[in-house]
Design a protein around this motif. Structure first.
Motif, mmCIF file in Angstrom:
data_model
loop_
_atom_site.group_PDB
_atom_site.id
_atom_site.type_symbol
_atom_site.label_atom_id
_atom_site.label_comp_id
_atom_site.label_asym_id
_atom_site.label_seq_id
_atom_site.Cartn_x
_atom_site.Cartn_y
_atom_site.Cartn_z
ATOM 1 N N VAL A 163 0.852 -1.184 0.000
ATOM 2 C CA VAL A 163 0.000 0.000 0.000
ATOM 3 C C VAL A 163 0.887 1.233 0.000
ATOM 4 N N LEU A 164 0.796 2.055 -1.033
ATOM 5 C CA LEU A 164 1.649 3.226 -1.196
ATOM 6 C C LEU A 164 1.067 4.464 -0.519
ATOM 7 N N LYS A 165 -0.248 4.566 -0.512
ATOM 8 C CA LYS A 165 -0.913 5.718 0.097
ATOM 9 C C LYS A 165 -2.313 5.290 0.500
ATOM 10 N N LYS A 166 -2.777 5.792 1.641
ATOM 11 C CA LYS A 166 -4.100 5.385 2.114
ATOM 12 C C LYS A 166 -4.760 6.509 2.900
ATOM 13 N N VAL A 167 -6.055 6.662 2.686
ATOM 14 C CA VAL A 167 -6.866 7.556 3.503
ATOM 15 C C VAL A 167 -8.054 6.740 4.004
ATOM 16 N N GLU A 168 -8.367 6.875 5.286
ATOM 17 C CA GLU A 168 -9.436 6.074 5.885
ATOM 18 C C GLU A 168 -10.702 6.893 6.084
ATOM 19 N N GLY A 176 -17.763 1.490 -4.191
ATOM 20 C CA GLY A 176 -17.066 1.578 -5.463
ATOM 21 C C GLY A 176 -16.294 2.870 -5.665
ATOM 22 N N ILE A 177 -15.252 2.785 -6.500
ATOM 23 C CA ILE A 177 -14.447 3.959 -6.835
ATOM 24 C C ILE A 177 -14.256 4.035 -8.342
ATOM 25 N N THR A 178 -13.919 5.239 -8.835
ATOM 26 C CA THR A 178 -13.460 5.423 -10.214
ATOM 27 C C THR A 178 -12.643 6.692 -10.273
ATOM 28 N N VAL A 179 -11.783 6.798 -11.287
ATOM 29 C CA VAL A 179 -10.924 7.971 -11.455
ATOM 30 C C VAL A 179 -11.271 8.643 -12.770
ATOM 31 N N LEU A 180 -11.600 9.941 -12.708
ATOM 32 C CA LEU A 180 -11.959 10.726 -13.890
ATOM 33 C C LEU A 180 -11.360 12.115 -13.753
ATOM 34 N N ASN A 181 -10.614 12.533 -14.777
ATOM 35 C CA ASN A 181 -9.981 13.863 -14.778
ATOM 36 C C ASN A 181 -9.124 14.087 -13.530
ATOM 37 N N ASN A 182 -8.358 13.067 -13.181
ATOM 38 C CA ASN A 182 -7.443 13.091 -12.037
ATOM 39 C C ASN A 182 -8.155 13.305 -10.703
ATOM 40 N N LYS A 183 -9.413 12.928 -10.654
ATOM 41 C CA LYS A 183 -10.176 12.962 -9.406
ATOM 42 C C LYS A 183 -10.690 11.558 -9.117
ATOM 43 N N VAL A 184 -10.591 11.154 -7.860
ATOM 44 C CA VAL A 184 -11.111 9.856 -7.443
ATOM 45 C C VAL A 184 -12.494 10.060 -6.833
ATOM 46 N N TYR A 185 -13.461 9.320 -7.344
ATOM 47 C CA TYR A 185 -14.823 9.348 -6.813
ATOM 48 C C TYR A 185 -15.031 8.065 -6.014
ATOM 49 N N GLN A 186 -15.545 8.203 -4.807
ATOM 50 C CA GLN A 186 -15.783 7.044 -3.949
ATOM 51 C C GLN A 186 -17.194 7.102 -3.375
ATOM 52 N N LEU A 187 -17.894 5.973 -3.445
ATOM 53 C CA LEU A 187 -19.248 5.883 -2.912
ATOM 54 C C LEU A 187 -19.231 5.363 -1.476
ATOM 55 N N THR A 188 -20.334 5.579 -0.774
ATOM 56 C CA THR A 188 -20.596 4.890 0.494
ATOM 57 C C THR A 188 -21.834 4.031 0.313
ATOM 58 N N TRP A 189 -21.934 3.027 1.150
ATOM 59 C CA TRP A 189 -23.030 2.064 1.009
ATOM 60 C C TRP A 189 -24.373 2.655 1.440
ATOM 61 N N ASN A 222 -8.504 14.431 -4.739
ATOM 62 C CA ASN A 222 -7.435 14.647 -5.692
ATOM 63 C C ASN A 222 -6.683 13.326 -5.844
ATOM 64 N N ALA A 223 -6.514 12.859 -7.086
ATOM 65 C CA ALA A 223 -5.919 11.542 -7.308
ATOM 66 C C ALA A 223 -4.453 11.476 -6.904
ATOM 67 N N ASP A 224 -3.770 12.614 -6.878
ATOM 68 C CA ASP A 224 -2.358 12.616 -6.514
ATOM 69 C C ASP A 224 -2.148 12.687 -5.002
ATOM 70 N N THR A 225 -2.908 13.583 -4.353
ATOM 71 C CA THR A 225 -2.671 13.849 -2.927
ATOM 72 C C THR A 225 -3.641 13.145 -1.993
ATOM 73 N N PHE A 226 -4.785 12.661 -2.548
ATOM 74 C CA PHE A 226 -5.867 12.072 -1.761
ATOM 75 C C PHE A 226 -6.555 13.112 -0.856
ATOM 76 N N LYS A 227 -6.340 14.384 -1.128
ATOM 77 C CA LYS A 227 -7.043 15.420 -0.394
ATOM 78 C C LYS A 227 -8.507 15.419 -0.821
ATOM 79 N N LYS A 228 -9.416 15.355 0.168
ATOM 80 C CA LYS A 228 -10.842 15.344 -0.147
ATOM 81 C C LYS A 228 -11.268 16.739 -0.620
#
Length: 356
Positions: free
Chosen positions: A176-181, A190-203, A212-218
């Protein structure tokens, strides 16, 4: 006097209600010859039952709120299903008769795919380590790095729930190189990456997050456009595609998170419920089907299942422990043009090639 007025008013309401009810029950769509299921190359003949032999001037037919055609009198209307979405069709009619009009109750038919899915085989190219504590909910490559979203499921035979996360991993080593909890009250999906942004769902929290896909800053928290569960997520380079645990996949605007369109996932016989993790590969949606240990290849325009890949044998190749769970997690690596799959609390990830 007041009592009299009240009684008169009540009687008038009952009279009007009964008249409206009587008028409403005059007609219905004749479903006596409807088939159990229809295919997209079928037609359905629509006709109104005229229970009191009223003189009908015309009939206007609707599928949901969309007007689909009309007839003079009460002749049969031949409705082509060729361009309709798969799933249930809610057929209604407005009848004009003797200077009046009324609407029928809904009559429903089910439209399934006309395609018989192919059963495809696969070849295992490589096997890599995977975090046995990762309750995988989403998997996707971005810039040759594997992104993974996990839920707070049990892990490593402990029976204890972990913490949901978003992570970057080295797929070759499993590191694991980088993680945010996420917080303990949030079950990541589920997750997906679009335009260097990570989208994450909750159940169950009815919200998702943008990082941000590089920094994981929300960067943003977004609400779902309606009350629903969050399951799988992918994108076609423009829109997001979200599954919700049913047969429905919704297209979402990635800026407003509002519904653009939707499809219902069907084979030639029935709908496919519990569509889970999603991946966009060469213009098709590849989807995990929850509890099936299989992938479905779906036409994103119609929702028709074109092929199925049975991956159930992979589960026997991972370490068996009390918390090992179902196949879930599919990622396409555009660099190698191969597919990577894993499961919830699996200690291995498999690089496979589909044999078309």
């Amino acid at each position: 006097m007041k009592k009299y007025n009240l009684l008169a008013f009540t009687s008038l309401v009952l009279l009007l209600t009964n008249c409206a009810g009587d008028k409403k029950n005059l007609f219905s769509i004749d479903d006596s010859k409807f088939k159990l299921i229809y295919h997209q190359n079928d037609n359905v003949s629509l006709l109104v039952k005229n229970k009191k032999d009223k003189t009908i001037d015309s009939v206007v037919y609707f599928n949901g709120e969309k007007r689909i055609g009309s007839v003079k009198g009460n002749t049969a209307f031949n409705y082509s299903l060729k361009e309709q979405k798969l799933g249930y069709q809610s057929l209604k009619a407005v009848i004009y008769f003797e200077g009046d009009s009324t609407k029928t109750e809904e009559s429903r038919i089910e439209l399934v795919s006309h395609i018989e899915p192919k059963l495809l085989d696969y070849t295992i190219l490589n096997t890599y380590p995977h975090d046995i504590k990762a309750y995988t909910q989403g998997l996707e490559f971005h810039k040759d790095t594997l992104f993974e979203g996990t839920g707070n499921g049990a892990g490593n035979g402990t029976g204890l729930r972990g913490v949901s996360s978003l992570r970057k991993t080295d797929y070759k080593t499993g590191k694991v190189l980088k993680k945010v909890e996420l917080g303990v009250d949030y079950f990541g999906e589920g997750i997906t990456v679009l335009n260097n942004k990570v989208y994450q769902l909750t159940w169950l929290n009815n919200e998702g997050y943008v990082y941000n896909a590089d920094t994981f800053k929300k960067e943003k928290t977004f609400k779902y456009f309606k009350k629903m569960e969050g399951w799988g997520l992918t994108n076609d380079g423009k829109n997001l595609y979200q599954s919700d645990g049913t047969e429905r996949i919704t297209l979402l605007n990635p800026e407003t998170f509002q519904e653009v369109d939707f499809i219902n996932v069907y084979t030639a016989n029935n709908k496919i419920k519990a569509v889970n993790e999603l991946e966009w590969i060469d213009g098709k949606i590849y989807a995990n089907i929850y509890q099936m240990d299989a992938l479905a290849i779906i036409d994103p325009k119609s929702g028709a299942v074109e092929a199925v890949i049975d991956l159930s044998k992979l589960k026997s190749k991972v370490t068996q422990h009390p918390d090992v769970d179902v196949l879930n997690g599919i990622a396409y690596n555009p660099k190698t043009k191969t597919i990577f799959v894993t499961g919830k609390n699996w200690d291995k990830m498999f690089e496979i090639k589909i044999n078309h």
